[in-house]
Design a protein around this motif. Structure first.
Motif, mmCIF file in Angstrom:
data_model
loop_
_atom_site.group_PDB
_atom_site.id
_atom_site.type_symbol
_atom_site.label_atom_id
_atom_site.label_comp_id
_atom_site.label_asym_id
_atom_site.label_seq_id
_atom_site.Cartn_x
_atom_site.Cartn_y
_atom_site.Cartn_z
ATOM 1 N N ASP A 54 0.813 -1.223 0.000
ATOM 2 C CA ASP A 54 0.000 0.000 0.000
ATOM 3 C C ASP A 54 0.843 1.268 0.000
ATOM 4 O O ASP A 54 0.550 2.212 -0.746
ATOM 5 C CB ASP A 54 -0.920 -0.004 1.220
ATOM 6 C CG ASP A 54 -1.904 -1.157 1.191
ATOM 7 O OD1 ASP A 54 -2.798 -1.147 0.328
ATOM 8 O OD2 ASP A 54 -1.760 -2.081 2.018
ATOM 9 N N PHE A 55 1.886 1.300 0.866
ATOM 10 C CA PHE A 55 2.685 2.519 1.013
ATOM 11 C C PHE A 55 4.179 2.182 1.075
ATOM 12 O O PHE A 55 4.562 1.194 1.721
ATOM 13 C CB PHE A 55 2.326 3.268 2.304
ATOM 14 C CG PHE A 55 0.904 3.717 2.400
ATOM 15 C CD1 PHE A 55 0.500 4.925 1.846
ATOM 16 C CD2 PHE A 55 -0.045 2.931 3.047
ATOM 17 C CE1 PHE A 55 -0.814 5.348 1.945
ATOM 18 C CE2 PHE A 55 -1.363 3.340 3.151
ATOM 19 C CZ PHE A 55 -1.750 4.549 2.591
ATOM 20 N N TYR A 56 4.983 2.998 0.419
ATOM 21 C CA TYR A 56 6.436 2.973 0.579
ATOM 22 C C TYR A 56 6.811 4.346 1.129
ATOM 23 O O TYR A 56 6.664 5.373 0.451
ATOM 24 C CB TYR A 56 7.121 2.711 -0.757
ATOM 25 C CG TYR A 56 8.634 2.696 -0.699
ATOM 26 C CD1 TYR A 56 9.321 1.750 0.062
ATOM 27 C CD2 TYR A 56 9.388 3.624 -1.412
ATOM 28 C CE1 TYR A 56 10.712 1.725 0.103
ATOM 29 C CE2 TYR A 56 10.771 3.610 -1.381
ATOM 30 C CZ TYR A 56 11.428 2.655 -0.620
ATOM 31 O OH TYR A 56 12.808 2.647 -0.584
ATOM 32 N N ILE A 57 7.265 4.385 2.388
ATOM 33 C CA ILE A 57 7.453 5.661 3.104
ATOM 34 C C ILE A 57 8.929 5.829 3.459
ATOM 35 O O ILE A 57 9.540 4.930 4.062
ATOM 36 C CB ILE A 57 6.573 5.697 4.369
ATOM 37 C CG1 ILE A 57 5.114 5.401 4.011
ATOM 38 C CG2 ILE A 57 6.684 7.067 5.040
ATOM 39 C CD1 ILE A 57 4.173 5.366 5.209
ATOM 40 N N THR A 58 9.486 6.993 3.110
ATOM 41 C CA THR A 58 10.926 7.208 3.225
ATOM 42 C C THR A 58 11.257 8.590 3.776
ATOM 43 O O THR A 58 10.383 9.429 3.996
ATOM 44 C CB THR A 58 11.592 7.065 1.842
ATOM 45 O OG1 THR A 58 11.068 8.087 0.967
ATOM 46 C CG2 THR A 58 11.329 5.703 1.234
ATOM 47 N N GLY A 59 12.560 8.808 3.952
ATOM 48 C CA GLY A 59 13.112 10.114 4.304
ATOM 49 C C GLY A 59 14.162 10.493 3.273
ATOM 50 O O GLY A 59 13.918 10.468 2.079
ATOM 51 N N HIS A 60 15.357 10.871 3.764
ATOM 52 C CA HIS A 60 16.551 11.183 2.963
ATOM 53 C C HIS A 60 16.458 12.525 2.255
ATOM 54 O O HIS A 60 17.384 13.333 2.342
ATOM 55 C CB HIS A 60 16.848 10.061 1.972
ATOM 56 C CG HIS A 60 18.226 10.126 1.393
ATOM 57 N ND1 HIS A 60 19.356 10.091 2.178
ATOM 58 C CD2 HIS A 60 18.661 10.236 0.103
ATOM 59 C CE1 HIS A 60 20.429 10.160 1.412
ATOM 60 N NE2 HIS A 60 20.035 10.255 0.151
ATOM 61 N N VAL A 61 15.394 12.762 1.520
ATOM 62 C CA VAL A 61 15.159 14.083 0.941
ATOM 63 C C VAL A 61 14.508 14.936 2.021
ATOM 64 O O VAL A 61 13.496 14.549 2.605
ATOM 65 C CB VAL A 61 14.239 13.995 -0.291
ATOM 66 C CG1 VAL A 61 13.973 15.396 -0.848
ATOM 67 C CG2 VAL A 61 14.869 13.096 -1.347
ATOM 68 N N HIS A 62 15.085 16.116 2.269
ATOM 69 C CA HIS A 62 14.657 16.930 3.413
ATOM 70 C C HIS A 62 13.480 17.826 3.035
ATOM 71 O O HIS A 62 13.551 19.062 3.077
ATOM 72 C CB HIS A 62 15.842 17.744 3.938
ATOM 73 C CG HIS A 62 17.015 16.889 4.280
ATOM 74 N ND1 HIS A 62 18.321 17.328 4.210
ATOM 75 C CD2 HIS A 62 17.084 15.591 4.699
ATOM 76 C CE1 HIS A 62 19.130 16.352 4.567
ATOM 77 N NE2 HIS A 62 18.402 15.282 4.863
ATOM 78 N N ALA A 63 12.412 17.178 2.687
ATOM 79 C CA ALA A 63 11.178 17.860 2.294
ATOM 80 C C ALA A 63 10.060 16.822 2.374
ATOM 81 O O ALA A 63 10.280 15.685 2.788
ATOM 82 C CB ALA A 63 11.297 18.433 0.878
ATOM 83 N N TYR A 64 8.867 17.236 1.980
ATOM 84 C CA TYR A 64 7.723 16.324 1.965
ATOM 85 C C TYR A 64 7.150 16.250 0.567
ATOM 86 O O TYR A 64 6.999 17.274 -0.105
ATOM 87 C CB TYR A 64 6.630 16.813 2.929
ATOM 88 C CG TYR A 64 5.300 16.156 2.678
ATOM 89 C CD1 TYR A 64 5.105 14.809 2.977
ATOM 90 C CD2 TYR A 64 4.244 16.860 2.097
ATOM 91 C CE1 TYR A 64 3.892 14.186 2.716
ATOM 92 C CE2 TYR A 64 3.027 16.250 1.838
ATOM 93 C CZ TYR A 64 2.861 14.903 2.150
ATOM 94 O OH TYR A 64 1.666 14.291 1.885
ATOM 95 N N PHE A 65 6.862 15.052 0.103
ATOM 96 C CA PHE A 65 6.110 14.904 -1.137
ATOM 97 C C PHE A 65 5.464 13.530 -1.198
ATOM 98 O O PHE A 65 5.848 12.595 -0.495
ATOM 99 C CB PHE A 65 6.985 15.140 -2.377
ATOM 100 C CG PHE A 65 8.247 14.329 -2.452
ATOM 101 C CD1 PHE A 65 8.264 13.084 -3.075
ATOM 102 C CD2 PHE A 65 9.437 14.805 -1.922
ATOM 103 C CE1 PHE A 65 9.427 12.347 -3.162
ATOM 104 C CE2 PHE A 65 10.610 14.071 -2.004
ATOM 105 C CZ PHE A 65 10.604 12.832 -2.631
ATOM 106 N N ARG A 66 4.448 13.444 -2.044
ATOM 107 C CA ARG A 66 3.728 12.186 -2.253
ATOM 108 C C ARG A 66 3.453 11.995 -3.730
ATOM 109 O O ARG A 66 3.366 12.959 -4.506
ATOM 110 C CB ARG A 66 2.408 12.172 -1.473
ATOM 111 C CG ARG A 66 1.408 13.242 -1.867
ATOM 112 C CD ARG A 66 0.099 13.039 -1.112
ATOM 113 N NE ARG A 66 -0.756 14.226 -1.148
ATOM 114 C CZ ARG A 66 -1.720 14.434 -2.025
ATOM 115 N NH1 ARG A 66 -1.932 13.559 -3.006
ATOM 116 N NH2 ARG A 66 -2.476 15.526 -1.951
#
Length: 445
Positions: free
Chosen positions: A343-355
């Motif tokens: 259903d979801f692949y949730i990450t960090g690393h990039v210092h912002a938010y997007f979907r």
């Protein structure tokens, strides 16, 4: 007999006791879960060796049960990391606990509440963040602590780059301890499940290089459910929590083209340190997803967390296909996401938010979130990184649904039931809701 002797001896004993307590305090208390809803893992740090004991009960300051565990240490100045596994807990019960050594000192009292059991449909909530640290997180950390302590938050998942201690190589252990101290209200109350990031790889200081290579700090400071989920490592593991199957994977190791830190100059030297069972992760996650798919009627949602995204800011060609490291992750992981309907692949690393919209192979398979046919990719990496916010492209590919790079924030998921989940992104400084959407799907019979 001199009547002053007992008093003097008592004073000496008191001074000695206070001295022990001052030298070996309990700190960095945090919790973790496994798939077993009757289990809670309690972890903490002491400066020197001590017994690992947790006292607990269902009334404040009345501890009717105890459990013991073990400790490890990876260097002379890292302290001793303690882990105790509490078993046989009642479902949906609040427990009061303290941890330490009866012959030395205990922590203050903390509380946690066990879940109502796997398969519980909801509602319940989980926070997701990567890349927090101690430098620009003065708004994010208080918000997370408030959500945890006021009972709003059931679980906190951190997608790597936890304390940024290796950006402070001269104060490596101090930075880790500062991080835990700032987060203590949340971490002592709700389970804290960690995914490894590139900043956990080693300390970036020759003085502590050998002690911390191969993610040693991450492996010893946390006790994730690797043994219970068949990986036997903190680097990748899984667990059921209520009606969600969580899989935490390593985007830093154990797949073709995995990155090494530092790179590329020290790659040949560090390869021998940074290789576990080569690509064991690929075999393990396939087997884990097969089991999760077979149990979908009971635990219908599947969430995979990692540090690095597949669809990242600017790392794609003119057709929107990932390039560089994201492409290497995509090559082995995205077919599994599609095959097992993650259903979801949730990450960090990039210092912002997007979907993204539901997407596969750089193509949106829908422009809405009703019964998605592909995985939704979310990046919540703007928690407070000392490396500042990332700038998102002005003209993103069409599969990108929304992005926000103006301020730090936190990701948040409300699991309503087996057929509906709402995702939210809040600005840390104000608590304002920046973005939200709801995913719905039919029940699985």
């Amino acid at each position: 007999m001199n009547k002053r002797v007992p008093a003097v001896l008592a004073l000496v004993f008191l001074v000695a006791t206070l001295s022990v307590e001052a030298k070996n305090p309990v700190s960095n208390v945090h919790l973790a879960v496994t798939s077993d809803p009757t289990v809670m893992v309690v972890s903490w740090l002491t400066k020197s060796a001590a017994n690992s004991t947790v006292l607990y009960g269902i009334k404040s300051n009345t501890y009717t049960a105890s459990a013991t565990g073990n400790y490890t240490s990876y260097s002379d100045d890292s302290g001793f990391n303690h882990n105790v596994i509490l078993t046989g807990l009642s479902l949906g019960q609040t427990y009061f606990y303290k941890c330490g050594d009866q012959s030395q000192t205990f922590s203050g009292e903390y509380t946690f509440t066990t879940r109502k059991g796997n398969g519980y449909q909801g509602p319940w909530s989980v926070a997701f963040n990567g890349d927090i640290g101690t430098d620009h997180s003065e708004n994010t950390i208080p918000l997370l602590n408030t959500l945890a302590t006021n009972g709003t938050l059931d679980l906190f998942v951190h997608m790597g780059d936890i304390s940024y201690a290796n950006d402070h190589p001269l104060f490596y252990e101090d930075t880790w301890n500062k991080w835990f101290g700032l987060m203590q209200p949340a971490l002592g109350k709700v389970p804290y499940m960690t995914t490894v990031g590139n900043h956990e790889s080693w300390c970036r200081n020759p003085v502590c290089a050998l002690q911390t290579l191969n993610f040693t700090t991450f492996k010893e400071k946390f006790r994730m459910p690797g043994p219970e989920s068949g990986s036997n490592t903190n680097m990748f593991f899984s667990y059921d929590y209520k009606n969600v199957h969580f899989i935490s994977i390593s985007s830093e190791s154990d797949y073709p083209g995995a990155p090494l830190d530092p790179e590329p100059k020290a790659r040949s030297f560090m390869q021998s340190w940074l290789s576990e069972d080569e690509y064991f992760q690929l075999n393990w996650i396939t087997q884990d997803l097969q089991k999760a798919q077979a149990n979908r009627k009971n635990v219908p949602w599947i969430v995979i967390t990692a540090h690095r995204p597949i669809y990242a800011d600017g790392e794609y060609n003119s057709e929107g296909q990932p390039t560089g490291q994201p492409a290497l992750i995509q090559a082995w992981l995205e077919p599994l996401l599609q095959q097992y309907n993650v259903d979801f692949y949730i990450t960090g690393h990039v210092h912002a938010y997007f979907r993204t919209y539901p997407v596969y192979n750089a193509t949106a398979t829908s422009n809405n979130y009703e019964n998605p046919k592909s995985t939704i990719h979310l990046t919540s990496g703007g928690g407070g990184s000392r490396e500042a916010l990332s700038h998102l492209p002005d003209d993103p590919p069409s599969y990108m649904a929304f992005g926000y790079d103006e301020d730090y924030g936190i990701g948040y998921m409300d699991v309503h039931n087996n057929t509906a989940v709402t995702w939210k992104f809040y600005q840390s400084a104000t608590g304002n809701l920046i973005d939200t959407f709801t995913v719905t799907k039919p029940p699985i019979n």
